[in-house]
Design an enzyme around this catalytic site. Structure first.
Site, short mmCIF file in Angstrom:
data_model
loop_
_atom_site.label_atom_id
_atom_site.label_comp_id
_atom_site.label_asym_id
_atom_site.label_seq_id
_atom_site.Cartn_x
_atom_site.Cartn_y
_atom_site.Cartn_z
N ARG A 101 1.25 -1.00 -0.21
CA ARG A 101 -0.58 0.17 0.37
C ARG A 101 0.69 1.00 0.43
NH1 ARG A 101 -5.22 -0.86 4.57
NH2 ARG A 101 -2.65 -0.78 5.27
N GLU A 159 4.68 -8.95 14.31
CA GLU A 159 3.81 -9.61 15.76
C GLU A 159 3.69 -11.16 15.58
OE1 GLU A 159 1.17 -6.62 13.67
OE2 GLU A 159 3.68 -7.25 13.25
#
Length: 172
Positions: A60, A97
Site C-alpha cells: 500500500r 507480531e
C-alpha cells in the site's frame, strides 16, 4: 485536529478480524477513491522534504509513494518483499507480531548522497519502517524522513525509529 486529519479519518474504514481474528484492519480504499482527499494527502506528503527519491514500501505504500514522487519531482523506488525485484538487491529482515519477513531494494536504486523520503500507509510496530530505513542507508543514501498516512500509537512503532524524522498525517 486539522482539516486534513479529519478528512483522512472520515475515509478510513475499520474491518474487524482481517487478516486474522483479533486484528482491526485499517482500510484506506475509501480514501483512495476520493479524488479530493487523495490529492490533499499527496500534496501534503510531497511538500514535507526536498528529496531526490521517494521510497514506497510494498504494497500500500506504493499507492501513496508513486504520486508523491511525481508531485515532488523525485524518482520513485519500490521496496519489495523478498524475491520480487528482478536485479541485484540488498535485503533486510525484521520481526513481525506473528513471524518475520524480509524486504529488498535494488542495489543501484540510489546514487550516493541521494536524499530519500520513505512513504508508507500505516506505521504499526515499526519493523518494516526500520528495515526500510536501514536498507536506504546501506545503499548509500540519506533518509530525509519517513512519512505515513496513519500511525497506530498504541503499537509504539515510533519507539523503534529514533533519529528518524517521522511525520504521521493521523495518529490513532
Amino acid at each position: 485536529m486539522t482539516e486534513l486529519s479529519a478528512m483522512i479519518l472520515d475515509r478510513i474504514r475499520d474491518v474487524p478480524d482481517y487478516p486474522q481474528p483479533g486484528v482491526m484492519f485499517k482500510d484506506i480504499t475509501p480514501l483512495l477513491a476520493d479524488p479530493v482527499a487523495m490529492a490533499a494527502v499527496v500534496d501534503e506528503l510531497a511538500g514535507l522534504h526536498q528529496v531526490d527519491k521517494i521510497v514506497g514500501i510494498e504494497a500500500r505504500g506504493f499507492i501513496l509513494a508513486a504520486p508523491v514522487a511525481y508531485r515532488a519531482g523525485a524518482g520513485f523506488v519500490p521496496v519489495r518483499k523478498k524475491g520480487k525485484l528482478p536485479a541485484a538487491t540488498l535485503e533486510e529482515s525484521y520481526d513481525l507480531e506473528y513471524g518475520s519477513a524480509t524486504i529488498e531494494v535494488h542495489r543501484d536504486a540510489f546514487t550516493p548522497g541521494d536524499r530519500v523520503l520513505i512513504v508508507d500507509d500505516v506505521l504499526a510496530t515499526g519493523g518494516t519502517a526500520k528495515a526500510a530505513v536501514e536498507l536506504v542507508e546501506r545503499a548509500g543514501a540519506t533518509v530525509a524522513g519517513l512519512a505515513v498516512l496513519m500511525e497506530l500509537a498504541f503499537l509504539k512503532g515510533r519507539d523503534r525509529l529514533t533519529g528518524v524524522d517521522l511525520h504521521s498525517l493521523v495518529i490513532v
